[in-house]
Design a protein around this motif. Sequence first.
Motif, PDB file in Angstrom:
ATOM      1  N   LEU A 191       4.999  -6.352  -6.387  1.00  5.95           N
ATOM      2  CA  LEU A 191       4.795  -5.162  -7.212  1.00  5.95           C
ATOM      3  C   LEU A 191       3.881  -5.489  -8.405  1.00  5.95           C
ATOM      4  N   MET A 192       4.150  -6.612  -9.065  1.00  7.18           N
ATOM      5  CA  MET A 192       3.341  -7.021 -10.221  1.00  7.18           C
ATOM      6  C   MET A 192       1.882  -7.240  -9.805  1.00  7.18           C
ATOM      7  N   GLU A 193       1.713  -7.883  -8.657  1.00 10.35           N
ATOM      8  CA  GLU A 193       0.355  -8.163  -8.178  1.00 10.35           C
ATOM      9  C   GLU A 193      -0.400  -6.856  -7.936  1.00 10.35           C
ATOM     10  N   GLY A 194       0.263  -5.894  -7.316  1.00 16.18           N
ATOM     11  CA  GLY A 194      -0.386  -4.626  -6.995  1.00 16.18           C
ATOM     12  C   GLY A 194      -0.702  -3.792  -8.224  1.00 16.18           C
ATOM     13  N   LEU A 195       0.003  -4.036  -9.328  1.00 18.60           N
ATOM     14  CA  LEU A 195      -0.241  -3.251 -10.540  1.00 18.60           C
ATOM     15  C   LEU A 195      -1.235  -3.918 -11.494  1.00 18.60           C
ATOM     16  N   PHE A 196      -1.209  -5.253 -11.554  1.00 18.96           N
ATOM     17  CA  PHE A 196      -2.007  -5.932 -12.596  1.00 18.96           C
ATOM     18  C   PHE A 196      -3.088  -6.872 -12.061  1.00 18.96           C
ATOM     19  N   TRP A 197      -3.047  -7.221 -10.793  1.00 21.66           N
ATOM     20  CA  TRP A 197      -4.006  -8.134 -10.184  1.00 21.66           C
ATOM     21  C   TRP A 197      -4.278  -9.343 -11.069  1.00 21.66           C
ATOM     22  N   PRO A 198      -3.221 -10.091 -11.390  1.00 25.97           N
ATOM     23  CA  PRO A 198      -3.432 -11.270 -12.239  1.00 25.97           C
ATOM     24  C   PRO A 198      -4.206 -12.371 -11.513  1.00 25.97           C
TER      25      PRO A 198
END
Length: 251
Positions: A191-198
């Motif tokens: 979820l974090m990856e899909g929202l912030f693309w770190p």
Amino acid sequence: MHILGVDIGGSGIKGAIVDTKTGELVSERYRLETPKPATPKAIAATLAQMVAHFNWTGPIGCGFPAAIQHGVARTAANISSSFIGTNVDKLFSEATDCPCHCLNDADAAGMAEMNFGEGKGQTGVVLLITIGTGLGTALFSEGKLLPNTELGHLYLHDGKKAEHYASDAVRKAEGLGWNRWGKRFNSYLTLMEGLFWPDLIILGGGSSKKFTKFSKQITVETTVKPAAFLNQAGIVGAAMYAQLKSTQGEG
Ligand code: BGC
């Protein structure tokens, strides 16, 4: 400069004297249990005990498990709700007779990792996640912190908050093995990856020491690394923050 760094967590309050130039601890680490209930008065008294242990008289940096805006706690997920609206800088300074500078605990850990740890020299977007009683987050863009992101409170598809699904406290409470918990945590990372693309995700908090036990479950494309400071990043970052505030001459 030497500063007392303190990491106030849901289960323990940990402190050490930190050399803010090198990020090294120059004393042993001292731990006290977080009082239950974790009221402002009780935590302030425990902090005073910590200061007495080190015989400390200088500035203190405190990582605190809440959103902190200009020294005031705005949330209280794993501590007494009476903290909401409390000026923790003022409360702790009065209780210890030392100038105290508070910031969110995950932001503190992030500052240490970006300066001296896995985030050093890293460009782009870095997300640090602390896994403990709650899920804390610190988000950096080109080395600059966006404070108080509180992304552990995002709701997942089943209406549960992320930290009520994938924190270390939940792993223990539900008796989850590392594989089962790792899958849960991986869904949060997805979820974090899909929202912030770190460009990099750094894992801090107690569970970062156990990274090899759940790394097989992590399938995100982003590089994921345990914090170089493991569970000590919060102490180091809190001291760095206090140094910054002291030299700025702010209360
Ligand atoms: C709090 C955050 C904190 C995190 C880790 C969460 O419950 O809302 O402010 O950073 O726990 O302690």
